[in-house]
Design a protein around this motif. Structure first.
Motif, PDB file in Angstrom:
ATOM      1  N   VAL A  11       0.926  -1.144  -0.059  1.00 49.09           N
ATOM      2  CA  VAL A  11       0.023  -0.103  -0.138  1.00 49.09           C
ATOM      3  C   VAL A  11       1.086   1.032  -0.133  1.00 49.09           C
ATOM      4  CG1 VAL A  11      -1.929   1.213   1.375  1.00 49.09           C
ATOM      5  CG2 VAL A  11      -1.649  -1.165   1.491  1.00 49.09           C
ATOM      6  N   LEU A  16       0.965  -4.524   3.950  1.00 49.76           N
ATOM      7  CA  LEU A  16      -0.011  -5.101   5.039  1.00 49.76           C
ATOM      8  C   LEU A  16      -0.089  -6.605   4.624  1.00 49.76           C
ATOM      9  CD1 LEU A  16      -2.644  -2.356   4.683  1.00 49.76           C
ATOM     10  CD2 LEU A  16      -1.305  -2.797   6.648  1.00 49.76           C
ATOM     11  N   ASN A  73     -12.051  -6.857   3.747  1.00 49.04           N
ATOM     12  CA  ASN A  73     -12.465  -5.185   3.540  1.00 49.04           C
ATOM     13  C   ASN A  73     -11.245  -4.595   2.858  1.00 49.04           C
ATOM     14  OD1 ASN A  73     -10.727  -5.280   5.374  1.00 49.04           O
ATOM     15  ND2 ASN A  73     -12.103  -4.189   7.006  1.00 49.04           N
ATOM     16  N   ARG A  74     -10.352  -5.384   2.487  1.00 43.59           N
ATOM     17  CA  ARG A  74      -9.098  -4.438   1.867  1.00 43.59           C
ATOM     18  C   ARG A  74      -8.925  -4.786   0.518  1.00 43.59           C
ATOM     19  NH1 ARG A  74      -4.988  -5.433   5.180  1.00 43.59           N
ATOM     20  NH2 ARG A  74      -5.903  -4.101   6.853  1.00 43.59           N
ATOM     21  N   HIS A  75      -8.885  -3.706  -0.197  1.00 44.63           N
ATOM     22  CA  HIS A  75      -8.615  -3.890  -1.846  1.00 44.63           C
ATOM     23  C   HIS A  75      -7.429  -4.462  -2.038  1.00 44.63           C
ATOM     24  CE1 HIS A  75     -11.703  -2.752  -4.577  1.00 44.63           C
ATOM     25  NE2 HIS A  75     -12.021  -1.795  -3.954  1.00 44.63           N
ATOM     26  N   LYS A  76      -7.437  -5.694  -2.861  1.00 47.58           N
ATOM     27  CA  LYS A  76      -6.183  -6.053  -3.236  1.00 47.58           C
ATOM     28  C   LYS A  76      -5.920  -6.195  -4.957  1.00 47.58           C
ATOM     29  CE  LYS A  76      -7.058  -9.029   0.611  1.00 47.58           C
ATOM     30  NZ  LYS A  76      -8.657  -8.422   0.488  1.00 47.58           N
ATOM     31  N   TYR A 285      -4.941   2.300  -7.920  1.00 46.98           N
ATOM     32  CA  TYR A 285      -4.003   1.812  -7.076  1.00 46.98           C
ATOM     33  C   TYR A 285      -2.772   2.808  -6.825  1.00 46.98           C
ATOM     34  CZ  TYR A 285      -7.449  -1.988  -7.588  1.00 46.98           C
ATOM     35  OH  TYR A 285      -8.637  -2.537  -7.300  1.00 46.98           O
ATOM     36  N   GLN A 330     -10.138   5.222   0.779  1.00 48.08           N
ATOM     37  CA  GLN A 330      -9.694   4.185   1.774  1.00 48.08           C
ATOM     38  C   GLN A 330      -8.700   5.041   2.776  1.00 48.08           C
ATOM     39  OE1 GLN A 330      -8.402   0.889  -0.687  1.00 48.08           O
ATOM     40  NE2 GLN A 330     -10.216   1.391  -1.950  1.00 48.08           N
TER      41      GLN A 330
END
Ligand SMILES: Nc1ncnc2c1ncn2[C@@H]1O[C@H](COP(=O)(O)OP(=O)(O)O)[C@@H](O)[C@H]1O
Ligand SMILES: [Mg+2]
Length: 502
Positions: A11, A16, A73-76, A285, A330
């Motif tokens: 990120v 993370l 809940n986290r964009h990948k 991103y 986010q």
């Protein structure tokens, strides 16, 4: 049957943790990937199936495969999970469950099972080390980059089959030996001795290099502005190991490292058609922009007024703070962007305004519009404003060698040493980064100096920021002379570089 592998996501420049959970059960032949994934992760399904088959393993047909990338809940994004997902499926199929709790696996798969390079391996390797992992499996192309991080075994992986055999039976992969960080002085950069004449501009560049000051060159086409800008990296001191790692990390995330490590100061010169996002960074991103790729080096903006005004204005905050903050739904993230800005401009759109030999074809309003593009607040962030006139044929054909960059660099390094001592207990490196508090502390003037700057502020109507910039510039000039106190001649020289356009 169920298997869990550890992984991570980048990120910005940080990482993370991500868990890859794989569940395979008898049922209709289906393959799902869940966990807020982007298209490149969804497409992994089409790569993994042929990659497994073409590597000589059985693919679990008539089974329902479910892969969950947690936290949900986290964009990948990105294809870096291909290899771990495929390895997990093969291991379950083989009913072998090795202990993978100390390992991280990254890599993109091609359809024949070969492993391709991915972005961000250096920050991922740092994450692995910090979080106590012992083994890191990365594409062979990325392994030297990962091995910059010491204290973790980095295994270069060429194919899926190789990884599986290493995880299950023969420990055939040999860890990459630690990559030495070779720090070299910028020998590839154009040497300053190739520039004939232009002593004033060279002096300005020496000051810019010493104190990390931004510089704007104004002059007709062909006067050597581009050439001068290209010589700046050659007089900057070599990167220290911490800086080199910092810069390499940015290139690793941007995917422009191409297997090499950055040991030279970056020199970036984006064209004026560049978009805002490409210059300052961002996107869905977020990726580092040109200003971050120029971190600890030089950002050269040729034909400065040709850049769209909005693009130029977006430089203001990073020029002040040395970082760019990118806000997203986010949350926001930062990329470092501490660079020396070298901008060049012609005196007018056609380039021949004030030229003694050629007639300028521009109207007064055209010239005004050309210069209006660059706002006052942006100009205020440029400490050195210089004229670069065209030099005479006699000077250009002069055979006498000019001073080589090596000698100039030695003076720059001395001035930087003084700054290092000064800022030993603070987070800044150079005079140009001083805040108002530090200016008050380190830029005390004697009576002569105070009188001189008072007159200049009144006469040239300097802004408060302009005033502070002069003080910083004189600090650097005094440092180049090895003087502890700023004296009137230092201020006088600084003022010469500041008056234009102020
Ligand atoms: N002072 C100089 N010494 C040596 N070559 C020069 C000098 N000034 C200009 N040149 C040469 O002239 C050409 C044009 O210079 P350039 O830097 O592109 O000018 P500008 O960017 O100001 O339009 C280049 O080939 C450069 O090498
Ligand atoms: Mg040019």
């Amino acid at each position: 049957m169920f298997l869990k592998l550890n992984s991570a996501a980048t990120v910005g420049l940080d990482c993370l943790p991500v868990e890859i959970e794989i569940d395979i059960n008898r049922g209709q032949s289906k393959f799902f990937i869940v966990g807020l994934t982007d298209a490149s992760i969804q497409e992994a399904r089409s790569r993994i199936q042929p990659a497994i088959k073409n590597s000589g393993f059985d693919y679990p047909y008539n089974f329902r495969i479910l892969v969950n990338l947690a936290p949900a809940n986290r964009h990948k994004e990105g294809p870096l999970y291909d290899l771990a997902m495929a390895a997990g499926i093969v291991l379950i199929q083989k009913k072998i469950f090795p202990d993978l709790s100390d390992a991280l696996i990254f890599g993109e798969l091609s359809l024949d099972g070969q492993v391709k390079r991915v972005n961000g391996v250096l920050p991922l390797a740092m994450f692995a080390k910090e979080n106590g992992y012992k083994r890191l499996f990365v594409p062979q192309e990325n392994s030297r980059e990962a091995a910059l991080v010491k204290g973790i075994a980095v295994y270069p992986v060429k194919t899926l089959a190789e990884l599986i055999s290493n995880l299950t039976e023969k420990f055939s992969l040999i860890p990459e030996s630690p990559t030495p960080l070779e720090l070299i002085t910028p020998d590839n950069a154009t040497d300053m001795s190739v520039v004939k004449g232009q002593e004033f501009a060279k002096r300005a560049l020496e000051i810019a290099a010493s104190g990390g000051h931004n510089i704007l060159m104004n002059g007709p086409p062909g006067s050597g502005k581009t050439l001068l800008a290209k010589t700046l990296p050659s007089i900057l001191p070599a990167l220290n190991p911490t800086e080199a790692l910092e810069v390499t990390k940015i290139y690793s995330v941007s995917g422009t490292l191409a297997g090499k490590l950055l040991s030279e100061r970056p020199f970036r010169s984006p064209h004026h058609t560049i978009s805002n996002v490409a210059l300052v960074g961002g996107g869905q991103y977020p990726r580092p922009g040109e200003i971050s790729l120029a971190h600890r080096g030089v950002l050269f903006l040729d034909e400065f007024p040709e850049f769209p005004r909005a693009v130029l204005e977006s430089l203001r905050q990073p020029l002040e703070d040395g970082v760019v903050t990118i806000s997203r739904a986010q949350g926001s993230l930062n990329f470092p962007a501490r660079f020396i800005l070298v901008a060049s401009q012609n005196p007018c759109p056609c380039g021949y305004y004030s030229d003694p030999d050629k007639e300028c074809l521009c109207s007064a309003s055209q010239i005004l519009n050309y210069h209006k593009k660059i706002s006052g607040p942006l100009l205020d962030r440029i400490d050195l404003h210089i004229e670069v006139p065209r030099i005479s044929f006699n000077k250009l054909s002069d055979e006498a060698p000019s001073e080589p960059s090596e000698k100039i660099r030695a003076r720059v390094e001395k001035a930087r040493d003084r700054q290092r001592q000064r800022f030993l207990h603070s987070t800044i490196h150079t005079n140009s980064e001083m805040s108002n508090r530090e200016i008050t502390r380190y830029c005390q003037l004697d009576l002569d100096g105070k009188e001189l700057i008072k007159n200049a502020v009144q006469k040239f109507n300097l802004s408060a920021r302009g005033y502070h910039r002069i003080l910083k510039l004189s600090r650097t000039i005094a440092d180049l002379e090895g003087q502890e106190n700023i004296q009137a001649p230092h201020l006088a020289e600084a003022l010469q570089f500041r008056i234009k356009n102020s």
